[in-house]
Design a protein around this motif. Sequence first.
Motif, mmCIF file in Angstrom:
data_model
loop_
_atom_site.group_PDB
_atom_site.id
_atom_site.type_symbol
_atom_site.label_atom_id
_atom_site.label_comp_id
_atom_site.label_asym_id
_atom_site.label_seq_id
_atom_site.Cartn_x
_atom_site.Cartn_y
_atom_site.Cartn_z
ATOM 1 N N THR A 273 30.990 36.632 -38.729
ATOM 2 C CA THR A 273 30.306 37.528 -39.228
ATOM 3 C C THR A 273 29.844 38.756 -38.216
ATOM 4 O O THR A 273 29.927 39.768 -38.609
ATOM 5 N N ILE A 274 29.563 38.277 -37.078
ATOM 6 C CA ILE A 274 29.343 39.461 -35.987
ATOM 7 C C ILE A 274 30.278 40.293 -35.687
ATOM 8 O O ILE A 274 30.383 41.357 -35.665
ATOM 9 N N VAL A 275 31.589 39.767 -35.515
ATOM 10 C CA VAL A 275 32.842 40.262 -35.200
ATOM 11 C C VAL A 275 33.063 41.349 -36.431
ATOM 12 O O VAL A 275 33.375 42.551 -36.215
ATOM 13 N N ALA A 276 33.161 40.857 -37.671
ATOM 14 C CA ALA A 276 33.427 41.728 -38.745
ATOM 15 C C ALA A 276 32.411 42.866 -38.795
ATOM 16 O O ALA A 276 32.693 44.238 -39.140
ATOM 17 N N ALA A 277 31.098 42.695 -38.597
ATOM 18 C CA ALA A 277 29.955 43.562 -38.561
ATOM 19 C C ALA A 277 30.321 44.734 -37.468
ATOM 20 O O ALA A 277 30.179 46.129 -37.829
ATOM 21 N N VAL A 278 30.636 44.207 -36.230
ATOM 22 C CA VAL A 278 30.656 45.157 -35.162
ATOM 23 C C VAL A 278 32.040 45.898 -35.560
ATOM 24 O O VAL A 278 32.244 47.402 -35.133
ATOM 25 N N LEU A 279 33.233 45.391 -36.001
ATOM 26 C CA LEU A 279 34.250 46.056 -36.565
ATOM 27 C C LEU A 279 34.021 46.998 -37.657
ATOM 28 O O LEU A 279 34.590 48.322 -37.370
ATOM 29 N N LEU A 280 33.453 46.931 -38.533
ATOM 30 C CA LEU A 280 32.853 47.729 -39.464
ATOM 31 C C LEU A 280 32.026 48.772 -39.120
ATOM 32 O O LEU A 280 32.430 50.070 -39.482
ATOM 33 N N ILE A 281 31.227 48.765 -37.917
ATOM 34 C CA ILE A 281 30.510 49.795 -37.367
ATOM 35 C C ILE A 281 31.473 50.891 -36.638
ATOM 36 O O ILE A 281 31.418 51.875 -36.795
ATOM 37 N N VAL A 282 32.306 50.278 -35.817
ATOM 38 C CA VAL A 282 33.223 50.992 -35.116
ATOM 39 C C VAL A 282 34.088 51.830 -35.960
ATOM 40 O O VAL A 282 34.077 53.049 -35.912
ATOM 41 N N TYR A 283 34.739 51.556 -36.948
ATOM 42 C CA TYR A 283 35.720 52.065 -37.880
ATOM 43 C C TYR A 283 34.758 53.119 -38.766
ATOM 44 O O TYR A 283 35.339 54.303 -39.051
#
Length: 522
Positions: A342-352
């Motif tokens: 969940t954290i990984v996907a959230a961070v990547l969504l923010i980055v992109y």
Amino acid sequence: MPKDEPEKPPCKEEGQGDPDKERNTAESPESCDRSMRKRVRQRTPSPHRGNTPQSSPPRFVSVEELMETAKGVTNMALAHEIVVNGGFQVTPSQLAEGSLEKMVKDIVHKAFWDCLEAQLNEDPPSYDHAIKVLGEIKETLLSFILPGHGRLRHQIEEALDLALIQQQAENRALDISKVASFIIDTMGMLCAPCRDEEIQKLRDITATVPLFKAIFTVMDMMKIDMANFAVSSIRPHLMQQSVEYERKKFQEFLNKQPNAMDFTQKWLQDTANALLNGEWESGASSAAASAPILSMLHPLTVHNHAYLHLLKWDHTSCPFPETLLMDQRRIQEMQWELEELTIVAAVLLIVYNNAGAAISGLPGLMERLKSIVRLLLADRHSPSFIVDEAFATIAERMCVEVGGSLAQHGFSPFSNDRQSNLKGQITAVKLPDNSIRKLIDMRIQTFLLGILESSQLRCAAALPGGLAPIQKELEEVAIKFGRLVNYNKLVFAPHYQKILQDILREGACPIPDTTHAGEIDS
């Protein structure tokens, strides 16, 4: 030599059955809703009772009954582990360094080998201890022989005839190196191919005591290999038999402890309460929130949401359902992995979202960013993990990686303001109520619920948006979770059927028979 007993190959057990089918009901949603809510209110514990389930009066049982029950549960747990865990293997037990047990073991072993060496160094050599060692080696070699290998058994019996060896020793005619060579050759025939290198190393040892020590070490490895071969051999049999076996053993336990499903009942009751009170509408069942209440409270709907709730369980303060105790650790590990994803996907969504089209589609970048975040979250549940430091490091590394990729492909680098904004959004993900983290969590829950429902509808669950970067890892967890859930339904279907009937009885809604619905993938 004192024996270090390896873990024994699991014995063959019995059992297998089936769970879950759906059926529409004719009752109107409104009337069913009213009667169900009334039923749930009636069954909700009074405030002064807290969360303690109501128990049946305890029945006194004998020590012998309890011991026999414990033995049955132990065997059941082993069979369950072999079936549910496709990667299950027997491993050698390791005593902790510095522990009393290891100290005692080391002292005893040293005394044993020192005694053997002292006897062999006498003039003339004494072979009393050595013959005992050969007897144990002979016993171990014979344990590796399959029933049809009569010729090899005869060869071992003949070459390691202890009475004859004793006579040779008394007449100073014993060639211990010749005996050792036969043992090594026999081990080479019986061992798995992965042990060929260890067998070859034995041939290079010339000193008697180090050679026999090494022989015992390799034999211990061979015992583990044999145990794992036995596990792989019986797994297909257990897959067919273990459902009925576990159901039978649990029923025996339930007969002695009638209140042994109180927490299971509370788990299902609380789920029904949550569904009726709309507590799932912001989570996994948001897609179903607009459906009629009758559809929502179909027994399978309650059941699937109950399993989903296990992935949010407070293991420190809430007693776990009895029917899932053997899988509590496994479920907790899935819960931790899903939190990380969940954290990984959230961070990547923010980055992109911040970098936009400039980094979209750059080869290898997504995987590199994902690996960095997962590495920095690896110790999330260790006492030494400091949340603020970890997320600050993640934010810094994301900015460095994205900035490097932008420069490498000729794009303008992030301004200081954009970097500061990106870091702030990433560090905010450390909070469980962060809006982006909650959005990703809701989509993961929706996907997992779809997996449970699709196992009954024989269709694939759609992957919600934003989860593509973690698709592979999420699907692996979903497969393990789905297999565990379906197996648990198969084993305990009769018990769940009765509990769900009690919960929904006042709704005047027919309860379909779920005893023979659903199946587990091998």
